[in-house]
Write a protein that holds these residues in place. Structure first.
Motif, PDB file in Angstrom:
ATOM      1  N   GLN A 276      40.167  41.290  41.024  1.00 48.26           N
ATOM      2  CA  GLN A 276      39.640  40.850  42.317  1.00 48.26           C
ATOM      3  C   GLN A 276      40.025  41.879  43.381  1.00 48.26           C
ATOM      4  O   GLN A 276      41.188  42.269  43.501  1.00 48.26           O
ATOM      5  CB  GLN A 276      40.202  39.470  42.678  1.00 48.26           C
ATOM      6  CG  GLN A 276      39.806  38.384  41.701  1.00 48.26           C
ATOM      7  CD  GLN A 276      40.392  37.030  42.074  1.00 48.26           C
ATOM      8  OE1 GLN A 276      41.113  36.928  43.083  1.00 48.26           O
ATOM      9  NE2 GLN A 276      40.091  36.016  41.275  1.00 48.26           N
ATOM     10  N   ILE A 277      39.082  42.322  44.147  1.00 43.90           N
ATOM     11  CA  ILE A 277      39.290  43.341  45.188  1.00 43.90           C
ATOM     12  C   ILE A 277      39.120  42.700  46.558  1.00 43.90           C
ATOM     13  O   ILE A 277      38.104  42.050  46.828  1.00 43.90           O
ATOM     14  CB  ILE A 277      38.315  44.512  45.021  1.00 43.90           C
ATOM     15  CG1 ILE A 277      38.510  45.164  43.638  1.00 43.90           C
ATOM     16  CG2 ILE A 277      38.482  45.536  46.157  1.00 43.90           C
ATOM     17  CD1 ILE A 277      37.535  46.258  43.357  1.00 43.90           C
ATOM     18  N   ASN A 278      40.118  42.894  47.461  1.00 47.91           N
ATOM     19  CA  ASN A 278      40.068  42.391  48.840  1.00 47.91           C
ATOM     20  C   ASN A 278      40.253  43.563  49.802  1.00 47.91           C
ATOM     21  O   ASN A 278      41.056  44.473  49.552  1.00 47.91           O
ATOM     22  CB  ASN A 278      41.175  41.366  49.076  1.00 47.91           C
ATOM     23  CG  ASN A 278      41.022  40.141  48.184  1.00 47.91           C
ATOM     24  OD1 ASN A 278      39.935  39.624  48.074  1.00 47.91           O
ATOM     25  ND2 ASN A 278      42.128  39.723  47.556  1.00 47.91           N
ATOM     26  N   PHE A 279      39.552  43.564  50.887  1.00 49.55           N
ATOM     27  CA  PHE A 279      39.766  44.594  51.910  1.00 49.55           C
ATOM     28  C   PHE A 279      39.510  43.994  53.293  1.00 49.55           C
ATOM     29  O   PHE A 279      38.838  42.971  53.447  1.00 49.55           O
ATOM     30  CB  PHE A 279      38.873  45.816  51.653  1.00 49.55           C
ATOM     31  CG  PHE A 279      37.411  45.579  51.866  1.00 49.55           C
ATOM     32  CD1 PHE A 279      36.828  45.788  53.119  1.00 49.55           C
ATOM     33  CD2 PHE A 279      36.601  45.149  50.817  1.00 49.55           C
ATOM     34  CE1 PHE A 279      35.476  45.566  53.304  1.00 49.55           C
ATOM     35  CE2 PHE A 279      35.268  44.920  51.009  1.00 49.55           C
ATOM     36  CZ  PHE A 279      34.694  45.128  52.268  1.00 49.55           C
ATOM     37  N   SER A 280      40.071  44.695  54.312  1.00 45.43           N
ATOM     38  CA  SER A 280      39.897  44.270  55.711  1.00 45.43           C
ATOM     39  C   SER A 280      39.711  45.500  56.581  1.00 45.43           C
ATOM     40  O   SER A 280      40.088  46.619  56.208  1.00 45.43           O
ATOM     41  CB  SER A 280      41.113  43.465  56.170  1.00 45.43           C
ATOM     42  OG  SER A 280      42.285  44.253  56.127  1.00 45.43           O
ATOM     43  N   VAL A 281      39.165  45.318  57.738  1.00 41.09           N
ATOM     44  CA  VAL A 281      38.899  46.403  58.686  1.00 41.09           C
ATOM     45  C   VAL A 281      39.704  46.153  59.955  1.00 41.09           C
ATOM     46  O   VAL A 281      39.691  45.047  60.502  1.00 41.09           O
ATOM     47  CB  VAL A 281      37.406  46.508  59.019  1.00 41.09           C
ATOM     48  CG1 VAL A 281      37.166  47.605  60.040  1.00 41.09           C
ATOM     49  CG2 VAL A 281      36.593  46.732  57.754  1.00 41.09           C
TER      50      VAL A 281
ATOM     51  N   SER B 142      43.220  45.883  49.053  1.00 45.39           N
ATOM     52  CA  SER B 142      44.142  45.444  48.033  1.00 45.39           C
ATOM     53  C   SER B 142      43.334  44.898  46.885  1.00 45.39           C
ATOM     54  O   SER B 142      42.173  44.499  47.052  1.00 45.39           O
ATOM     55  CB  SER B 142      45.104  44.365  48.572  1.00 45.39           C
ATOM     56  OG  SER B 142      44.363  43.208  48.926  1.00 45.39           O
ATOM     57  N   HIS B 143      43.881  44.917  45.655  1.00 50.07           N
ATOM     58  CA  HIS B 143      43.168  44.313  44.526  1.00 50.07           C
ATOM     59  C   HIS B 143      44.186  43.614  43.621  1.00 50.07           C
ATOM     60  O   HIS B 143      45.355  43.976  43.563  1.00 50.07           O
ATOM     61  CB  HIS B 143      42.405  45.381  43.724  1.00 50.07           C
ATOM     62  CG  HIS B 143      43.289  46.378  43.027  1.00 50.07           C
ATOM     63  ND1 HIS B 143      43.794  47.505  43.689  1.00 50.07           N
ATOM     64  CD2 HIS B 143      43.745  46.382  41.762  1.00 50.07           C
ATOM     65  CE1 HIS B 143      44.541  48.170  42.844  1.00 50.07           C
ATOM     66  NE2 HIS B 143      44.534  47.523  41.676  1.00 50.07           N
ATOM     67  N   VAL B 144      43.675  42.625  42.968  1.00 49.66           N
ATOM     68  CA  VAL B 144      44.483  41.856  42.048  1.00 49.66           C
ATOM     69  C   VAL B 144      43.746  41.764  40.731  1.00 49.66           C
ATOM     70  O   VAL B 144      42.521  41.894  40.688  1.00 49.66           O
ATOM     71  CB  VAL B 144      44.806  40.448  42.584  1.00 49.66           C
ATOM     72  CG1 VAL B 144      45.714  40.597  43.813  1.00 49.66           C
ATOM     73  CG2 VAL B 144      43.540  39.680  42.920  1.00 49.66           C
TER      74      VAL B 144
ATOM     75  N   GLY C 143      37.207  41.127  26.368  1.00 53.13           N
ATOM     76  CA  GLY C 143      36.510  41.550  27.574  1.00 53.13           C
ATOM     77  C   GLY C 143      36.968  40.744  28.760  1.00 53.13           C
ATOM     78  O   GLY C 143      37.816  39.849  28.654  1.00 53.13           O
ATOM     79  N   CYS C 144      36.415  41.088  29.905  1.00 49.42           N
ATOM     80  CA  CYS C 144      36.769  40.381  31.139  1.00 49.42           C
ATOM     81  C   CYS C 144      35.759  39.283  31.398  1.00 49.42           C
ATOM     82  O   CYS C 144      34.560  39.427  31.122  1.00 49.42           O
ATOM     83  CB  CYS C 144      36.794  41.366  32.315  1.00 49.42           C
ATOM     84  SG  CYS C 144      38.039  42.658  32.145  1.00 49.42           S
TER      85      CYS C 144
END
Length: 300
Positions: free
Chosen positions: A280-285, A298-300, A209-210
């Motif tokens: 891991q999920i990253n986003f910007s506006v 973006s996600h890693v 599992g994670c």
């Protein structure tokens, strides 16, 4: 007389009165005893045969009495058997008619060697070693004949000590026969108990599992009374029959269950738990103009 003799008696009371008679005195051959024992030297616990070896007297008409200085032996047989436990003198008394004779013979009794030994420990698990230590008679010329049954002998010779083990449970008989330089033997047998090992087994859910995630461990062991869990992540060991564990870092973890029986025999079972890193999920506006907005992710 020295031989059977006839004696004649005559009387002359007067010239006309004569009388004669005879009497026979029987002289028996001299009564001869030559008591012997075969063998005359025995090991304690063995038997010897006594022989009177009588001759003379009134042949075939003998009153026989055997006695001993110790042990209370008595017999009226011509050639009896005896089993003395220490050196003993046997006395033979024989009468035949008016003849009587006494003689004796001695049987030397040698002690048997001691064959005592012990096992430490006297109860073992499968493949657990035990030491056989001889504690009986030793010396130059002694011979030791061991019977270890189906044991695996690692080392040892002669009077020991011996290092051995078994690959199956059950009662294990060990016997030694010790022979001293005079040929006397002593025997001893002991029993070592072979205990069965427990069977260790468990299932884990989930097995992968994670992070972070909790694994539930279900103990399927048999023949065990206590348990030790190691989770492969340097955390404290678990000691309950069933348990759970939280994994917080990615990696492959080797989980080991050690099952212990009530007398200390052990078995182990292992299985891997795989922990994957959580995504891991990253986003910007960003604003392109007053009427529109762009989301960049973006996600890693």
């Amino acid at each position: 007389p020295t031989v059977t003799t006839t004696y004649y008696v005559a009387s002359d009371l007067s010239s006309s009165c004569h009388n004669t008679d005879t009497v026979v005195v029987f002289v028996l051959p001299q009564l001869v005893l030559n008591p012997t024992a075969n063998p005359d030297s025995i090991c304690n616990g063995a038997q010897t045969h006594l022989f009177s070896n009588i001759s003379g007297g009134s042949s075939g008409n003998y009153n026989i009495s055997w006695t001993s200085n110790i042990g209370g032996f008595t017999s009226s047989q011509n050639n009896p058997f005896a089993s003395p436990t220490s050196t003993t003198t046997y006395y033979l008394a024989v009468t035949s008619g008016q003849c009587a004779m006494n003689d004796s013979t001695t049987v030397v009794v040698r002690p048997v060697p001691s064959a005592t030994f012990n096992a430490s420990p006297s109860g073992v698990c499968i493949n657990q070693h035990t030491t056989i230590q001889f504690t009986g008679s030793t010396g130059s010329g002694f011979i030791y004949n061991w019977n270890f049954g189906n044991a695996n002998v690692v080392s040892g010779s002669g009077g020991g000590p011996y290092d051995l083990f078994w690959t199956s449970p059950g009662s294990k008989s060990i016997t030694v026969v010790v022979t001293d330089p005079l040929g006397c033997t002593g025997t001893s047998t002991i029993t070592v108990t072979g205990f069965p090992d427990p069977v260790a087994a468990f299932t884990a859910s989930p097995m992968a599992g994670c992070d972070p995630f909790t694994v539930y461990f279900n103990n399927n062991s048999t023949g065990a009374s206590t348990y030790v869990w190691t989770f492969g992540d340097a955390s404290a060991n678990g000691t309950t029959q069933n348990t759970t564990h939280l994994y917080t870092s990615p990696g492959t973890y080797l989980v080991t269950l050690t099952a212990n029986s009530s007398i200390g025999c052990q078995a182990t079972f292992t299985s891997n738990i795989i922990v994957h890193p959580s995504p891991q999920i990253n986003f910007s506006v960003s604003a392109t103009d007053r009427k529109s907005t762009r989301l960049n992710s973006s996600h890693v």
